[in-house]
Design a protein around this motif. Structure first.
Motif, PDB file in Angstrom:
ATOM      1  N   GLN A  24       0.847  -1.191   0.000  1.00  0.00           N
ATOM      2  CA  GLN A  24       0.000   0.000   0.000  1.00  0.00           C
ATOM      3  C   GLN A  24       0.885   1.244   0.000  1.00  0.00           C
ATOM      4  OE1 GLN A  24      -3.519  -0.047   0.115  1.00  0.00           O
ATOM      5  NE2 GLN A  24      -3.149  -2.178  -0.336  1.00  0.00           N
ATOM      6  N   ASP A  26       1.462   4.935   1.337  1.00  0.00           N
ATOM      7  CA  ASP A  26       1.031   5.580   2.572  1.00  0.00           C
ATOM      8  C   ASP A  26       0.338   6.914   2.330  1.00  0.00           C
ATOM      9  OD1 ASP A  26       1.975   3.515   4.147  1.00  0.00           O
ATOM     10  OD2 ASP A  26       3.979   4.388   4.276  1.00  0.00           O
ATOM     11  N   ASP A  30      -7.459   7.475  -2.039  1.00  0.00           N
ATOM     12  CA  ASP A  30      -7.975   6.144  -2.343  1.00  0.00           C
ATOM     13  C   ASP A  30      -8.803   6.202  -3.632  1.00  0.00           C
ATOM     14  OD1 ASP A  30     -10.690   6.898  -1.714  1.00  0.00           O
ATOM     15  OD2 ASP A  30     -10.310   6.466   0.394  1.00  0.00           O
ATOM     16  N   THR A 154      -4.154   4.765  -3.239  1.00  0.00           N
ATOM     17  CA  THR A 154      -3.528   4.153  -2.071  1.00  0.00           C
ATOM     18  C   THR A 154      -3.998   2.725  -1.864  1.00  0.00           C
ATOM     19  OG1 THR A 154      -5.245   5.057  -0.639  1.00  0.00           O
ATOM     20  CG2 THR A 154      -3.200   6.339  -0.850  1.00  0.00           C
TER      21      THR A 154
END
Length: 167
Positions: A24, A26, A30, A154
């Motif tokens: 992922q 950081d 999204d 993300t």
């Protein structure tokens, strides 16, 4: 001896791919943040909300989303979108939208040059064809063209498509 080395190489490559798919970022947005910030995805964003999928697509994933543009939704038969957005059709809308989502983060370099059937979150498969087109590298998902690839989020990756996929 060579056979053992080849097997170890494939195993190591598989492990690296698995770790990379689960990694992922950081910082950043999204999938829902990216879709919400792009006016070409306003219909998709509204549909995600109406289907109750916002929290899911904000989740850790990773997900690969084949995201239809507003023009793709506009090309549906008259009245289809309005019907799908009605509360009583929430399950049907969720089924259609999750048909656009594949588990894991699949980038264009993993697709180019290959043809494959890929299982969607909805449960059916989509046909991904990255073998190119008449004018160079091209990717199709069922009968939709990928018009913009590898929008990194993300929690996954977005590939823009020009048609709504129907299961």
């Amino acid at each position: 001896m060579k056979r053992r080395s080849i097997i170890k190489s494939f195993a190591a490559a598989g492990m690296l791919a698995a770790v990379g798919a689960c990694a992922q970022m950081d910082d950043g947005d999204d999938i829902v943040d990216i879709a919400s910030s792009n006016p070409d995805f306003s219909t998709l964003t509204a549909a995600i909300g109406a289907a109750g999928l916002t929290d899911t697509l904000r989740g850790p994933g990773p997900f690969t989303v084949f995201a239809p543009t507003n023009a793709a939704f506009d090309a549906l038969p008259a009245g289809t979108l309005d019907m799908l957005l009605m509360p009583e059709n929430k399950d049907k809308l969720a089924s259609i939208l999750t048909y656009h989502v594949v588990p894991g983060a699949v980038t264009s370099d993993q697709i180019l040059g290959k043809r494959m059937n890929v299982a969607t979150v909805q449960g059916d498969t989509v046909r991904v064809d990255g073998t190119g087109g008449k004018y160079g590298a091209a990717v199709r998902v069922n009968d939709a063209n990928v018009t913009n690839a590898d929008i990194m989020a993300t929690n996954g990756v977005i590939h823009v498509i020009d048609k709504v996929l129907l299961p």
